[in-house]
Design a protein around this motif. Sequence first.
Motif, PDB file in Angstrom:
ATOM      1  N   GLU A 128      40.786  -0.195  15.291  1.00  0.00           N
ATOM      2  CA  GLU A 128      42.089   0.335  14.906  1.00  0.00           C
ATOM      3  C   GLU A 128      43.065  -0.753  14.504  1.00  0.00           C
ATOM      4  O   GLU A 128      44.148  -0.465  14.012  1.00  0.00           O
ATOM      5  CB  GLU A 128      42.686   1.139  16.071  1.00  0.00           C
ATOM      6  CG  GLU A 128      41.865   2.364  16.450  1.00  0.00           C
ATOM      7  CD  GLU A 128      42.431   3.079  17.661  1.00  0.00           C
ATOM      8  OE1 GLU A 128      43.383   2.538  18.264  1.00  0.00           O
ATOM      9  OE2 GLU A 128      41.949   4.169  17.998  1.00  0.00           O
TER      10      GLU A 128
ATOM     11  N   ARG B  45      45.276   5.113  -1.628  1.00  0.00           N
ATOM     12  CA  ARG B  45      44.159   5.796  -0.969  1.00  0.00           C
ATOM     13  C   ARG B  45      43.269   6.487  -1.998  1.00  0.00           C
ATOM     14  O   ARG B  45      42.040   6.526  -1.863  1.00  0.00           O
ATOM     15  CB  ARG B  45      44.687   6.834   0.026  1.00  0.00           C
ATOM     16  CG  ARG B  45      45.346   6.256   1.265  1.00  0.00           C
ATOM     17  CD  ARG B  45      44.377   5.503   2.132  1.00  0.00           C
ATOM     18  NE  ARG B  45      44.965   5.130   3.417  1.00  0.00           N
ATOM     19  CZ  ARG B  45      44.532   4.128   4.172  1.00  0.00           C
ATOM     20  NH1 ARG B  45      43.490   3.392   3.778  1.00  0.00           N
ATOM     21  NH2 ARG B  45      45.106   3.853   5.311  1.00  0.00           N
TER      22      ARG B  45
ATOM     23  N   LYS C 183      40.789   2.882   7.641  1.00  0.00           N
ATOM     24  CA  LYS C 183      41.995   3.188   8.400  1.00  0.00           C
ATOM     25  C   LYS C 183      42.695   1.930   8.913  1.00  0.00           C
ATOM     26  O   LYS C 183      43.871   1.986   9.291  1.00  0.00           O
ATOM     27  CB  LYS C 183      41.655   4.110   9.571  1.00  0.00           C
ATOM     28  CG  LYS C 183      41.244   5.505   9.122  1.00  0.00           C
ATOM     29  CD  LYS C 183      41.002   6.414  10.312  1.00  0.00           C
ATOM     30  CE  LYS C 183      40.643   7.819   9.848  1.00  0.00           C
ATOM     31  NZ  LYS C 183      40.384   8.737  10.991  1.00  0.00           N
TER      32      LYS C 183
END
Length: 503
Positions: A310, A435, A442
């Motif tokens: 992340e 995107r 991510k």
Amino acid sequence: MALAMTRPQKHPSSGYYWFRKRVPDDLRSLIGKREEHFSLGTRDPGEAKRLHALKLAEVEERWANLRLGQRQLSPDDIARLASEIGEQLRRRLEADPYQPLRWDVEVGARLWIASDTHDVYTDITQALSPADWKQLEQQNICYALVDEHVIGRGITPRPEDRERLVRAASIQVQRIIQAHEAYLLGKQDISSGGWEPSKPRTPAAPLTFEAVILGWLVEKKPNEKTEYSWRRVMTELSEFVGHDDARRVSADDLVSWKADLLAKGRAAKTIRDSKLAPARAIFQWAVDNRKLNTNPAARINIDLKSRSTEKRRGYTDEEAKLVLRAARTSKEAHKRWVPWVCAYTGARIAEICQLRSEDIKQIDGIWCIAFAAEAGSLKNVNSERVVPIHSALREEGFLKFSASIKKGPLFVDLAPDRFGSRGGTGTKVLSRWIRSLGVTDKRISPNHSWRHRLKTLGRRNGLAVDILDAMTGHGRKTVADTYGEFPPEAMLRELSKIPPLDS
């Protein structure tokens, strides 16, 4: 075998949902087991999810307190814990109003038995009268309630703080018991031998969230976007607790709100920075201005565990080339130029989207971009800065483009958002567009990852750290860094160490 810790576990036989969470290695000796597990008492999956979030918050708070070890309790801690003990007792009495009580209201109203510590009470028992015996029994009840509560919270108070907490809790218990006795007996004339409850104090007038927010706005003068978003946060909190009286909001309310947000799938960082932080700041203004005694959100936080999957990262060379090539073919000014300026300045997307033609200027003979407050809102004082234009931007034709705009915003094709900011609109539009190009990782933030990339390039090519920080608008790390200026020629010398990307 690792256990799934993110959701309630359904028992295969009974159908009841259970809470299960592995005890961290550093706490196993203190807790005495490898896993926290208990029934949530429901077969309903929605209710189980809500209860699981509440229990998870309680367990993690207890573990955090255990890690702190024995610590000093502040007056606010004492008051909060005593209030929690009283509230738990009140709920028990509400659940079973006619349970027998080992508490004498009249005796309990007497003074605390004089003694330095609870441990020496056994040495004076021979001298106690029947009333003193009753008083001692009630004190023991308070000690039991306090020890049960702090153990359940994982708190280890110092002996002197335990004594203070017991005395504070005794006042809360006495108040709850008196109110309960009044409820059971009703209002009776004192001559009949019944107990006549004392007249309740007139409650303090409500302190509405709106009153607190208005006072905070006058003093802090935030920008329009901050005012809007923070008002929304307080509205959400008001809807959750069911009222808008700041004086009635408790720390337990904030813990429950946090658990509810977690149960709804909100990210921990969002809860910490976008929910709890605004509430804490607004309540603290009320405390600082003598409108509240304590800040209910003061100690409410959330643990953020960083995962490698992340962690935000910068664009690789190939990803940067993909975006810049697509930008080169775009007919829309913001898509054509904003990514290129991001790539060679490391500036924030909002700062670039609000640039004006007059912000592109020569300083000491060097073409620069001036990020100025006159163009729009900036994040902080370090954000107002000047960054030289990299050779790659000049060769791409950015100076020619900026010269074509005689005056005013460079990116008039970006409509201002509800707060008058082109940056807010540009952030959303460019993020969706990037995107759509296939940048789906991510860990990539379509706009902010340019800043990460420039920092990486700075380290790779040996740029002076203080100048790199000045270019990106990051804070100065030492007092020495605040001395002197950052001349354009020095900044251009360092920026030129970053080679143009062969796009």
